[in-house]
Design a protein around this motif. Structure first.
Motif, PDB file in Angstrom:
ATOM      1  N   PRO A   1      -4.457   6.727   0.309  1.00  0.00           N
ATOM      2  CA  PRO A   1      -3.535   5.668   0.309  1.00  0.00           C
ATOM      3  C   PRO A   1      -3.765   4.712  -0.908  1.00  0.00           C
ATOM      4  O   PRO A   1      -5.042   4.575  -1.276  1.00  0.00           O
ATOM      5  N   PHE A   2      -3.006   4.123  -1.614  1.00  0.00           N
ATOM      6  CA  PHE A   2      -3.236   3.468  -2.961  1.00  0.00           C
ATOM      7  C   PHE A   2      -2.688   1.844  -2.655  1.00  0.00           C
ATOM      8  O   PHE A   2      -1.315   1.848  -2.503  1.00  0.00           O
ATOM      9  N   GLN A   3      -3.435   0.995  -2.814  1.00  0.00           N
ATOM     10  CA  GLN A   3      -2.922  -0.594  -2.760  1.00  0.00           C
ATOM     11  C   GLN A   3      -2.439  -0.856  -4.052  1.00  0.00           C
ATOM     12  O   GLN A   3      -3.468  -1.044  -5.013  1.00  0.00           O
ATOM     13  N   ALA A   4      -1.194  -1.150  -4.290  1.00  0.00           N
ATOM     14  CA  ALA A   4      -0.760  -1.460  -5.660  1.00  0.00           C
ATOM     15  C   ALA A   4      -0.685  -3.146  -5.563  1.00  0.00           C
ATOM     16  O   ALA A   4      -0.835  -3.385  -6.737  1.00  0.00           O
ATOM     17  N   LEU A   5      -0.406  -3.863  -4.714  1.00  0.00           N
ATOM     18  CA  LEU A   5      -0.512  -5.292  -4.758  1.00  0.00           C
ATOM     19  C   LEU A   5      -1.439  -5.685  -3.786  1.00  0.00           C
ATOM     20  O   LEU A   5      -1.529  -5.294  -2.754  1.00  0.00           O
TER      21      LEU A   5
ATOM     22  N   GLY B   1       1.271  -7.246 -18.453  1.00  0.00           N
ATOM     23  CA  GLY B   1       0.107  -6.454 -17.686  1.00  0.00           C
ATOM     24  C   GLY B   1       0.364  -4.999 -18.259  1.00  0.00           C
ATOM     25  O   GLY B   1       1.192  -4.348 -18.720  1.00  0.00           O
ATOM     26  N   PRO B   2      -0.950  -4.426 -17.903  1.00  0.00           N
ATOM     27  CA  PRO B   2      -1.351  -3.072 -18.450  1.00  0.00           C
ATOM     28  C   PRO B   2      -0.313  -1.946 -17.626  1.00  0.00           C
ATOM     29  O   PRO B   2      -0.070  -2.540 -16.235  1.00  0.00           O
ATOM     30  N   SER B   3      -0.363  -0.878 -18.096  1.00  0.00           N
ATOM     31  CA  SER B   3       0.558   0.197 -17.304  1.00  0.00           C
ATOM     32  C   SER B   3      -0.433   0.266 -15.793  1.00  0.00           C
ATOM     33  O   SER B   3      -1.640   0.429 -16.046  1.00  0.00           O
ATOM     34  N   GLY B   4       0.295   0.521 -14.888  1.00  0.00           N
ATOM     35  CA  GLY B   4      -0.174   0.788 -13.616  1.00  0.00           C
ATOM     36  C   GLY B   4      -0.806  -0.258 -12.927  1.00  0.00           C
ATOM     37  O   GLY B   4      -1.455  -0.278 -12.000  1.00  0.00           O
ATOM     38  N   SER B   5      -0.445  -1.655 -13.429  1.00  0.00           N
ATOM     39  CA  SER B   5      -1.076  -2.800 -12.943  1.00  0.00           C
ATOM     40  C   SER B   5      -0.145  -3.248 -11.557  1.00  0.00           C
ATOM     41  O   SER B   5      -0.685  -4.269 -10.850  1.00  0.00           O
ATOM     42  N   GLY B   6       1.055  -2.937 -11.493  1.00  0.00           N
ATOM     43  CA  GLY B   6       1.745  -3.119 -10.235  1.00  0.00           C
ATOM     44  C   GLY B   6       3.084  -3.758 -10.615  1.00  0.00           C
ATOM     45  O   GLY B   6       3.606  -4.435  -9.784  1.00  0.00           O
ATOM     46  N   LYS B   7       3.611  -3.994 -12.080  1.00  0.00           N
ATOM     47  CA  LYS B   7       4.634  -4.888 -12.302  1.00  0.00           C
ATOM     48  C   LYS B   7       5.982  -4.331 -11.578  1.00  0.00           C
ATOM     49  O   LYS B   7       6.790  -4.921 -11.095  1.00  0.00           O
ATOM     50  N   SER B   8       5.998  -2.769 -11.717  1.00  0.00           N
ATOM     51  CA  SER B   8       7.299  -2.375 -11.264  1.00  0.00           C
ATOM     52  C   SER B   8       7.239  -2.498  -9.699  1.00  0.00           C
ATOM     53  O   SER B   8       8.426  -2.691  -9.189  1.00  0.00           O
ATOM     54  N   THR B   9       6.282  -2.330  -9.083  1.00  0.00           N
ATOM     55  CA  THR B   9       6.203  -2.487  -7.627  1.00  0.00           C
ATOM     56  C   THR B   9       6.622  -3.728  -7.264  1.00  0.00           C
ATOM     57  O   THR B   9       7.157  -3.930  -6.409  1.00  0.00           O
ATOM     58  N   LEU B  10       6.072  -4.831  -7.887  1.00  0.00           N
ATOM     59  CA  LEU B  10       6.672  -6.130  -7.755  1.00  0.00           C
ATOM     60  C   LEU B  10       8.075  -6.481  -7.909  1.00  0.00           C
ATOM     61  O   LEU B  10       8.704  -6.808  -6.932  1.00  0.00           O
TER      62      LEU B  10
ATOM     63  N   LEU C   1      15.332   6.632  -6.916  1.00  0.00           N
ATOM     64  CA  LEU C   1      15.301   6.155  -8.422  1.00  0.00           C
ATOM     65  C   LEU C   1      14.230   6.999  -9.070  1.00  0.00           C
ATOM     66  O   LEU C   1      14.471   7.116 -10.248  1.00  0.00           O
ATOM     67  N   ARG C   2      13.060   7.395  -8.380  1.00  0.00           N
ATOM     68  CA  ARG C   2      11.834   7.986  -9.280  1.00  0.00           C
ATOM     69  C   ARG C   2      12.224   9.444  -9.393  1.00  0.00           C
ATOM     70  O   ARG C   2      11.494  10.081 -10.251  1.00  0.00           O
ATOM     71  N   TYR C   3      13.088   9.912  -8.706  1.00  0.00           N
ATOM     72  CA  TYR C   3      13.479  11.323  -8.763  1.00  0.00           C
ATOM     73  C   TYR C   3      13.890  11.701 -10.227  1.00  0.00           C
ATOM     74  O   TYR C   3      14.875  10.900 -10.702  1.00  0.00           O
TER      75      TYR C   3
ATOM     76  N   ILE D   1       0.860  -1.021  -0.076  1.00  0.00           N
ATOM     77  CA  ILE D   1       0.060  -0.055   0.078  1.00  0.00           C
ATOM     78  C   ILE D   1       0.848   1.509   0.145  1.00  0.00           C
ATOM     79  O   ILE D   1       1.920   1.454   0.795  1.00  0.00           O
ATOM     80  N   TYR D   2       0.691   1.933  -1.020  1.00  0.00           N
ATOM     81  CA  TYR D   2       1.582   3.393  -0.892  1.00  0.00           C
ATOM     82  C   TYR D   2       0.976   4.133  -0.100  1.00  0.00           C
ATOM     83  O   TYR D   2      -0.347   4.515  -0.254  1.00  0.00           O
ATOM     84  N   GLU D   3       1.403   4.956   0.813  1.00  0.00           N
ATOM     85  CA  GLU D   3       0.833   5.947   1.980  1.00  0.00           C
ATOM     86  C   GLU D   3       0.600   7.101   0.984  1.00  0.00           C
ATOM     87  O   GLU D   3       1.390   7.473   0.098  1.00  0.00           O
TER      88      GLU D   3
HETATM   89  N1  LIG Z   1       5.274   5.904  -4.799  1.00  0.00           N
HETATM   90  C1  LIG Z   1       4.039   5.758  -4.940  1.00  0.00           C
HETATM   91  N2  LIG Z   1       3.135   6.448  -4.534  1.00  0.00           N
HETATM   92  C2  LIG Z   1       1.664   6.098  -4.838  1.00  0.00           C
HETATM   93  N3  LIG Z   1       1.280   5.612  -5.747  1.00  0.00           N
HETATM   94  C3  LIG Z   1       2.192   4.909  -6.448  1.00  0.00           C
HETATM   95  C4  LIG Z   1       3.533   4.776  -6.259  1.00  0.00           C
HETATM   96  N4  LIG Z   1       4.259   4.078  -7.037  1.00  0.00           N
HETATM   97  C5  LIG Z   1       3.408   3.519  -7.769  1.00  0.00           C
HETATM   98  N5  LIG Z   1       2.198   3.994  -7.368  1.00  0.00           N
HETATM   99  C6  LIG Z   1       0.920   3.329  -8.038  1.00  0.00           C
HETATM  100  O1  LIG Z   1       1.025   2.017  -7.994  1.00  0.00           O
HETATM  101  C7  LIG Z   1       0.347   1.423  -9.314  1.00  0.00           C
HETATM  102  C8  LIG Z   1       1.353   0.583  -9.642  1.00  0.00           C
HETATM  103  O2  LIG Z   1       2.582   1.109 -10.305  1.00  0.00           O
HETATM  104  P1  LIG Z   1       3.720   0.484 -10.990  1.00  0.00           P
HETATM  105  O3  LIG Z   1       4.048  -0.645 -10.065  1.00  0.00           O
HETATM  106  O4  LIG Z   1       4.649   1.332 -11.271  1.00  0.00           O
HETATM  107  O5  LIG Z   1       2.968  -0.191 -12.285  1.00  0.00           O
HETATM  108  P2  LIG Z   1       3.494  -0.654 -13.676  1.00  0.00           P
HETATM  109  O6  LIG Z   1       4.825  -0.798 -13.462  1.00  0.00           O
HETATM  110  O7  LIG Z   1       2.769  -1.696 -13.717  1.00  0.00           O
HETATM  111  O8  LIG Z   1       3.279   0.318 -14.648  1.00  0.00           O
HETATM  112  C9  LIG Z   1       0.089   2.702 -10.212  1.00  0.00           C
HETATM  113  O9  LIG Z   1      -1.177   2.887 -10.223  1.00  0.00           O
HETATM  114  C10 LIG Z   1       0.888   3.917  -9.640  1.00  0.00           C
HETATM  115  O10 LIG Z   1       0.378   5.220  -9.898  1.00  0.00           O
END
Ligand SMILES: Nc1ncnc2c1ncn2[C@@H]1O[C@H](COP(=O)(O)OP(=O)(O)O)[C@@H](O)[C@H]1O
Ligand SMILES: [Mg+2]
Lengths: 240, 401
Positions: A23-27, A44-53, B398-400, A17-19
């Motif tokens: 707050p936004f739950q990404a995974l 997966g589509p953009s914003g689906s949480g791949k980078s977060t993972l 890294l995001r910066y 969960i991104y604070e």
């Molecule tokens: N630091 C952050 N703070 C808040 N929301 C974030 C942050 N990083 C990513 N998100 C949100 O989490 C979701 C997943 O992001 P991300 O993992 O980058 O997706 P992907 O790589 O699949 O495009 C997106 O909706 C993004 O807006």
């Protein structure tokens, strides 16, 4: 027999969960097991949480809940220094934005992980030279990274990610900023080098052509694993 | 990562710093330059004055009448027991002559007198001195002619300026009148150049003759002692003081004479100059602190500009401590570079100050202190930004962009 293979990465009920406001739950409750030597694509589509993972697997970020194991060690039990050591010893990264050090030339960029690891200079040079040769950048070794093309930058990044002989290579849309010719080169270098060395590779990608070359495809949708498929007829050879 | 390699990375970062972050080190440059050049003034004054005090002679002790504050070592109000100033006498001098530590003793009698050569008159200090002690007690050398002799009566030795400024004539072997009494000039002294205790404007005659001239055979103007090599001037001064206290039946508190050594005068003046140096140093330090704030500001900028790089280093496995050291080294180096430039600038500044007539002197110590200061300021002001850099989470960095 997959189950006989050694597990190098594992996620158990991982939530992120991104604070923020809100707050936004990404995974959501991710369970995942990755074995030694696997070549995997996460799509997966953009914003689906791949980078977060990928960031969580690479110890660049911490999960809100759940447990992650890297090479059998429990990430939540590690302090900042231990996380740094895990990154330097076992993980290599390739990013879409290259993330090369702008103040260092090509050679020094590739050398940087060895410097951080504390390898003596005399031992660093042959390793760096050989990798630069493999990715075809020997003649650019003294160039600043701001003075070379995107394809060349990503080849520097690939060489840098592998210079430490990591167990796992994490590549987040490595071809996202490249034309198709450069993309093919970069993917081929990654596949060739990692298969030679038995390195586990995880690609995050939009490109179905890359996905087609991996033996396992994990599809993410809205922070959940939608499918996790082992393809039998993977073309494990060069893209062309 | 080894410190040396972190330092190498820091050097690399500095080479590619933006102009903006370079401009901020101007504060350190100016701070160091002002510290060095301001302190160089007090060092220069110190040197100049000790050169001038050289005229007193290091082993010469002077006793004059009147209670001495130098002996009491303070600037407090005078004692309630009013000190009737009892004059020094030639008898006192004779009693002191045999004290151990006294090499030569010169009981002097001096006063203003009109000196006449041809038709030209001048009011000068005329000093009656004991011929056998004269050269050492006055710390002078003969340039031309000879010194005074014990058998001499109406002869005089004159200072350099008496000839070259006052009369502008070669007086050697010429007759002069002192308050109407005829004398013959037998010697001319070397220029002493000293401002304090100088002999350049003086006329010296034998003590016995001076007693006649000034009509005074009891009281001496001053007693000058040359301390023996076997003793120290301070020890001799103490022995003289104790003897005179007994002779005059006085105590430390009611003391009616003053014993001065060259060292004690130099000490008093030196401490005044040191206070000046301290004051100038404080002013300069303030500007260095302002410079330090500039470095801190530059470091915050630098950290911000390098956020992505911090993320890269961390993704490659650099620890928080290594990132911290990288930035502390960077700010320390900025301080060093600023200090070096400041030191260079201070040479120019002190030359300029010298042109305005204030003596300046830049010593290696001073340069070293200036550089050390600027490095410390650099490191200290880099700590906070460096800590910020070290604590950034890798993903955030890294995001910066
Ligand atoms: N630091 C952050 N703070 C808040 N929301 C974030 C942050 N990083 C990513 N998100 C949100 O989490 C979701 C997943 O992001 P991300 O993992 O980058 O997706 P992907 O790589 O699949 O495009 C997106 O909706 C993004 O807006
Ligand atoms: Mg992404």
């Amino acid at each position: 027999m997959r189950s006989a293979q050694k597990t190098v990465l594992k996620m158990e009920k991982v939530n992120k969960i991104y604070e923020g406001d809100p707050p936004f739950q990404a995974l959501f409750d991710i369970n995942l097991e990755i074995h030694e030597g696997e070549i995997i694509s996460i799509i997966g589509p953009s914003g689906s949480g791949k980078s977060t993972l990928l960031h969580l697997l690479g110890c660049l970020d911490k999960p809100t809940s759940g447990e992650i194991y890297v090479g059998g060690s429990q990430v939540s039990k590690m302090n900042d220094d231990q996380l740094a050591f895990t990154r330097r010893e076992t993980i290599g990264f390739v990013f879409q934005a290259f993330n090369l050090a702008p103040t260092l030339n090509v050679f020094k960029n590739v050398e940087l992980p060895l410097v951080i690891k504390g390898v003596p200079p005399a031992e660093r040079k042959p390793v760096v030279d050989r990798l630069l040769e493999v990715v075809g950048l020997t003649d650019k070794r003294a160039s600043m990274t701001t003075k070379i093309s995107g394809g060349q930058k990503q080849r520097v990044a690939v060489a840098r990610s592998l210079v430490n002989n990591p167990k796992i290579l994490l590549a987040d849309e490595p071809t996202g900023n490249l034309d198709s010719k450069s993309s093919d080169d970069v993917i081929n270098f990654i596949l060739k080098l990692c298969q030679e060395r038995g390195i586990t590779v995880i690609f995050v990608t939009h490109d179905p052509r890359i996905a087609a070359h991996t033996e396992r495809q994990i599809r993410i949708m809205d922070g959940k694993i939608e499918s996790d498929i082992y393809s039998r007829n993977t073309k494990r050879r060069d893209l062309r | 990562m080894k410190d040396l390699e972190i330092l190498e990375l820091a050097v690399n970062s500095i080479r590619y710093r933006s102009l903006r972050s370079w401009l901020a080190i101007l504060g350190v440059v100016i701070g160091v330059a002002s510290i060095i050049s301001l302190i160089s003034i007090s060092t220069g004054l110190q040197t100049q004055i000790s050169n001038q005090l050289g005229g007193l002679g290091a082993n010469v002790i002077t006793i004059t009448s009147g209670g001495g504050q130098a002996q009491r070592g303070g600037f407090g109000p005078p004692d309630a027991n009013t000190r009737v100033s009892k004059p020094l006498t030639f008898k006192d001098a004779d009693a002191l002559r045999h004290i151990s530590g006294v090499d030569k003793l010169d009981a002097r009698l001096s006063g203003r007198a009109t000196v006449t050569y041809h038709n030209k008159n001048s009011s000068l200090t005329v000093t009656g001195t004991e011929p056998n002690a004269f050269l050492q007690s006055a710390n002078v050398q003969i340039a031309e002619g000879r010194s005074l002799r014990a058998s001499d009566t109406n002869v005089a030795v004159v200072g350099y300026s008496v000839i070259n400024r006052t009369f502008k004539a070669d007086l050697l072997n010429k007759p002069i009148l002192i308050d109407g009494m005829p004398f013959r000039v037998v010697g001319v002294l070397n220029a002493s150049g000293a401002t304090f205790g100088g002999s350049d404007n003086a006329v010296f005659i034998p003590q016995k003759t001076a007693m006649n001239l000034f009509n005074q055979t009891v009281n001496a103007s001053s007693i000058v002692i040359v301390s023996a090599a076997t003793s120290t001037p301070n020890a001799t001064a103490t022995a003289l003081t104790n003897e005179l206290l007994t002779l005059h039946h006085v105590t430390n508190d009611t003391q009616d004479f003053t014993v001065t050594t060259a060292a004690s005068i130099q000490g008093t003046i030196s401490s005044a100059i040191s206070s000046l140096g301290l004051f100038l140093g404080i002013i300069a330090s303030i500007s260095l602190i302002v410079g330090g704030i500039g470095v801190a500001n530059a470091m915050f900028t630098s950290v911000l500009e390098q956020t992505k790089y911090i993320g890269i280093l961390k993704s490659l496995g650099a620890t928080n401590g290594e990132v911290l050291r990288l930035f502390i080294f960077e700010s320390g180096l900025v301080g060093l570079v600023g200090g070096l430039l400041g030191a260079l600038l201070s040479f120019g500044a002190s030359m300029l100050i010298s042109n305005f007539g204030l003596p300046t002197q830049i010593t290696p110590d001073l340069l070293f202190i200036g550089l050390g200061f600027s490095v410390i300021i650099g490191v200290v002001s880099g700590v906070l930004p460096a800590r910020n850099a070290a604590m950034v989470a890798p993903v955030e960095a890294l995001r910066y962009e």
